[in-house]
Motif scaffolding. Structure first.
Motif, PDB file in Angstrom:
ATOM      1  N   VAL A  95       0.852  -1.185   0.000  1.00  0.00           N
ATOM      2  CA  VAL A  95       0.000   0.000   0.000  1.00  0.00           C
ATOM      3  C   VAL A  95       0.888   1.236   0.000  1.00  0.00           C
ATOM      4  O   VAL A  95       1.740   1.397   0.881  1.00  0.00           O
ATOM      5  N   LEU A  96       0.707   2.088  -0.982  1.00  0.00           N
ATOM      6  CA  LEU A  96       1.395   3.376  -1.043  1.00  0.00           C
ATOM      7  C   LEU A  96       0.408   4.447  -0.601  1.00  0.00           C
ATOM      8  O   LEU A  96      -0.708   4.519  -1.139  1.00  0.00           O
ATOM      9  N   LEU A  97       0.782   5.271   0.367  1.00  0.00           N
ATOM     10  CA  LEU A  97      -0.150   6.252   0.905  1.00  0.00           C
ATOM     11  C   LEU A  97       0.602   7.479   1.388  1.00  0.00           C
ATOM     12  O   LEU A  97       1.802   7.412   1.679  1.00  0.00           O
ATOM     13  N   PRO A  98      -0.075   8.622   1.456  1.00  0.00           N
ATOM     14  CA  PRO A  98       0.577   9.817   2.001  1.00  0.00           C
ATOM     15  C   PRO A  98       0.975   9.587   3.457  1.00  0.00           C
ATOM     16  O   PRO A  98       0.268   8.901   4.202  1.00  0.00           O
ATOM     17  N   GLU A  99       2.083  10.166   3.855  1.00  0.00           N
ATOM     18  CA  GLU A  99       2.570  10.008   5.220  1.00  0.00           C
ATOM     19  C   GLU A  99       1.492  10.304   6.252  1.00  0.00           C
ATOM     20  O   GLU A  99       1.324   9.573   7.238  1.00  0.00           O
ATOM     21  N   GLY A 100       0.729  11.356   6.013  1.00  0.00           N
ATOM     22  CA  GLY A 100      -0.262  11.778   6.987  1.00  0.00           C
ATOM     23  C   GLY A 100      -1.509  10.911   7.053  1.00  0.00           C
ATOM     24  O   GLY A 100      -2.359  11.122   7.933  1.00  0.00           O
ATOM     25  N   ARG A 101      -1.642   9.946   6.142  1.00  0.00           N
ATOM     26  CA  ARG A 101      -2.844   9.113   6.136  1.00  0.00           C
ATOM     27  C   ARG A 101      -2.599   7.719   6.724  1.00  0.00           C
ATOM     28  O   ARG A 101      -3.516   6.895   6.760  1.00  0.00           O
ATOM     29  N   LEU A 102      -1.387   7.441   7.194  1.00  0.00           N
ATOM     30  CA  LEU A 102      -1.088   6.103   7.679  1.00  0.00           C
ATOM     31  C   LEU A 102      -1.990   5.714   8.850  1.00  0.00           C
ATOM     32  O   LEU A 102      -2.583   4.628   8.865  1.00  0.00           O
ATOM     33  N   ALA A 103      -2.112   6.589   9.834  1.00  0.00           N
ATOM     34  CA  ALA A 103      -2.941   6.270  11.004  1.00  0.00           C
ATOM     35  C   ALA A 103      -4.392   6.061  10.601  1.00  0.00           C
ATOM     36  O   ALA A 103      -5.068   5.152  11.105  1.00  0.00           O
ATOM     37  N   ALA A 104      -4.880   6.896   9.666  1.00  0.00           N
ATOM     38  CA  ALA A 104      -6.276   6.769   9.241  1.00  0.00           C
ATOM     39  C   ALA A 104      -6.511   5.461   8.497  1.00  0.00           C
ATOM     40  O   ALA A 104      -7.549   4.800   8.687  1.00  0.00           O
ATOM     41  N   VAL A 105      -5.579   5.067   7.667  1.00  0.00           N
ATOM     42  CA  VAL A 105      -5.723   3.811   6.929  1.00  0.00           C
ATOM     43  C   VAL A 105      -5.703   2.623   7.880  1.00  0.00           C
ATOM     44  O   VAL A 105      -6.550   1.723   7.797  1.00  0.00           O
ATOM     45  N   ARG A 106      -4.768   2.622   8.802  1.00  0.00           N
ATOM     46  CA  ARG A 106      -4.711   1.529   9.775  1.00  0.00           C
ATOM     47  C   ARG A 106      -5.999   1.444  10.582  1.00  0.00           C
ATOM     48  O   ARG A 106      -6.540   0.351  10.811  1.00  0.00           O
ATOM     49  N   ALA A 107      -6.499   2.598  11.020  1.00  0.00           N
ATOM     50  CA  ALA A 107      -7.709   2.601  11.841  1.00  0.00           C
ATOM     51  C   ALA A 107      -8.919   2.113  11.049  1.00  0.00           C
ATOM     52  O   ALA A 107      -9.752   1.360  11.569  1.00  0.00           O
ATOM     53  N   ALA A 108      -9.013   2.529   9.778  1.00  0.00           N
ATOM     54  CA  ALA A 108     -10.165   2.142   8.971  1.00  0.00           C
ATOM     55  C   ALA A 108     -10.185   0.639   8.730  1.00  0.00           C
ATOM     56  O   ALA A 108     -11.228  -0.020   8.833  1.00  0.00           O
ATOM     57  N   VAL A 109      -9.033   0.077   8.413  1.00  0.00           N
ATOM     58  CA  VAL A 109      -8.964  -1.364   8.168  1.00  0.00           C
ATOM     59  C   VAL A 109      -9.236  -2.133   9.458  1.00  0.00           C
ATOM     60  O   VAL A 109      -9.997  -3.111   9.473  1.00  0.00           O
ATOM     61  N   ALA A 110      -8.637  -1.680  10.556  1.00  0.00           N
ATOM     62  CA  ALA A 110      -8.834  -2.370  11.834  1.00  0.00           C
ATOM     63  C   ALA A 110     -10.292  -2.334  12.259  1.00  0.00           C
ATOM     64  O   ALA A 110     -10.852  -3.350  12.713  1.00  0.00           O
ATOM     65  N   GLU A 111     -10.929  -1.184  12.118  1.00  0.00           N
ATOM     66  CA  GLU A 111     -12.335  -1.056  12.531  1.00  0.00           C
ATOM     67  C   GLU A 111     -13.232  -1.986  11.716  1.00  0.00           C
ATOM     68  O   GLU A 111     -14.129  -2.648  12.251  1.00  0.00           O
ATOM     69  N   ASP A 112     -12.985  -2.062  10.412  1.00  0.00           N
ATOM     70  CA  ASP A 112     -13.809  -2.911   9.560  1.00  0.00           C
ATOM     71  C   ASP A 112     -13.649  -4.384   9.929  1.00  0.00           C
ATOM     72  O   ASP A 112     -14.641  -5.122  10.048  1.00  0.00           O
ATOM     73  N   PHE A 113     -12.430  -4.833  10.119  1.00  0.00           N
ATOM     74  CA  PHE A 113     -12.207  -6.249  10.417  1.00  0.00           C
ATOM     75  C   PHE A 113     -12.702  -6.609  11.818  1.00  0.00           C
ATOM     76  O   PHE A 113     -13.286  -7.682  12.020  1.00  0.00           O
ATOM     77  N   ARG A 114     -12.483  -5.723  12.787  1.00  0.00           N
ATOM     78  CA  ARG A 114     -13.002  -6.004  14.128  1.00  0.00           C
ATOM     79  C   ARG A 114     -14.522  -6.070  14.124  1.00  0.00           C
ATOM     80  O   ARG A 114     -15.120  -6.909  14.799  1.00  0.00           O
ATOM     81  N   GLY A 115     -15.131  -5.182  13.350  1.00  0.00           N
ATOM     82  CA  GLY A 115     -16.586  -5.161  13.288  1.00  0.00           C
ATOM     83  C   GLY A 115     -17.184  -6.434  12.728  1.00  0.00           C
ATOM     84  O   GLY A 115     -18.357  -6.761  12.998  1.00  0.00           O
TER      85      GLY A 115
END
Length: 316
Positions: free
Chosen positions: A275-295
């Motif tokens: 995954v290539l992403l802007p530096e500032g979006r790393l936390a948001a990407v991790r959180a979005a994926v984690a929230e979806d899978f936990r849900g």
């Protein structure tokens, strides 16, 4: 075999023994040097690291990751091969080096290193035998190819252990040797392991004799991050493809720029994507994926930072 590498009984000289005791050495290389000495009773003559490698999603483009496989080797003179790995602590083995015919009975993990050792011996390196310890910094669960960097690390360490100190192994020659000995391997990944440059991708031409061509690929220099997203599932699980697709979709909605598999195209899905992403979006990407899978009651995927690294090297 020279006197600088071995004594009259085939035992290695202390060329690499201080790595295990040097506080400033990388912990992985200290560990592999110490493990060879603990398993086989003598220090390594050579310690090499070889990076894991990956495809970039464009035809022929490959690069190396800043995570290595380490191999430590010491020459022998009695025709034995002694193989060990901390990844397989109960499956070390001592076997004769047989240059032709069926290989001796081996633990499953040791088959590839032994194949490499036989091919090297046929080429004139290590016919007297070798003590070898191999250790990776990642497991297959990360989703990066593990065989190619291990093959290259073994080849480089063994050749180095059986040649005069300071002699650089012929990397192009070793690439050809490995292609012949292990034709199931990924030649492009091997070339990345042998010839990669930091911050660049290698255009792995099908003809390794041609000059290598490079293109800039340095996410950090442009304010981006490259991460490996690995789904926690058996690669044979029927839902793996859907789980990866869902993770990619979540990452895209959260700001990822692009995603692609680290291996070549094939009928079976891997367990990870880059995954290539802007530096500032790393936390948001991790959180979005984690929230979806936990849900959905699924294990949260792993995220691994990837630096675009250089080629295999001797650890001094």
């Amino acid at each position: 075999m020279t006197a600088a590498r071995a004594d009259a009984d085939g035992h290695g000289a202390p060329a690499g023994q201080d790595i295990a005791r040097r506080a400033t050495a990388d912990p992985l290389f200290r560990l592999v040097a110490h493990a060879l000495e603990a398993a086989h009773g003598r220090p390594p003559a050579a310690v090499w690291s070889a990076p894991y490698a990956f495809h970039l999603g464009s035809p022929g483009l490959v690069a190396a990751a800043g995570w290595p496989v380490a191999a430590a080797a010491a020459p022998r003179g009695d025709g034995l091969v002694r193989l060990s790995s901390l990844g397989h602590p109960a499956d070390s083995c001592d076997v004769p080096l047989v240059l032709s015919g069926p290989a001796p009975a081996l633990p499953g993990w040791a088959a590839r290193p032994y194949t490499v050792l036989r091919a090297l011996a046929r080429a004139g390196y290590g016919r007297g035998g070798t003590d070898l310890h191999v250790q990776g910094s990642l497991t297959a669960a990360a989703g990066l190819a593990t065989a190619e960097p291990a093959d290259c690390a073994v080849a480089l360490a063994v050749v180095d252990a059986h040649t005069p100190p300071g002699t650089d192994p012929d990397r192009a020659g070793l690439a050809r040797l490995l292609a012949g000995a292990l034709p199931d391997g990924d030649g492009a990944l091997r070339r990345a392991v042998f010839f990669a440059r930091p911050g660049e991708a290698l255009l792995a031409d099908r003809d390794p004799a041609r000059p290598h061509r490079y293109v800039d690929f340095d996410p950090a220099a442009s304010g981006a991050r490259l991460v490996l997203l690995a789904v926690r599932a058996d690669p044979r699980h029927p839902d793996l493809r859907a789980a990866l697709a869902r993770a990619v979709a979540c990452a895209g909605r959260a700001g990822a720029l692009s995603t692609w598999p680290p291996g070549p195209p094939g009928p079976q899905p891997g367990r990870s994507v880059l995954v290539l992403l802007p530096e500032g979006r790393l936390a948001a990407v991790r959180a979005a994926v984690a929230e979806d899978f936990r849900g959905r009651g699924r294990p949260v995927p792993r995220f691994l930072n990837i630096a675009v690294a250089g080629a295999a090297r001797r650890e001094e």
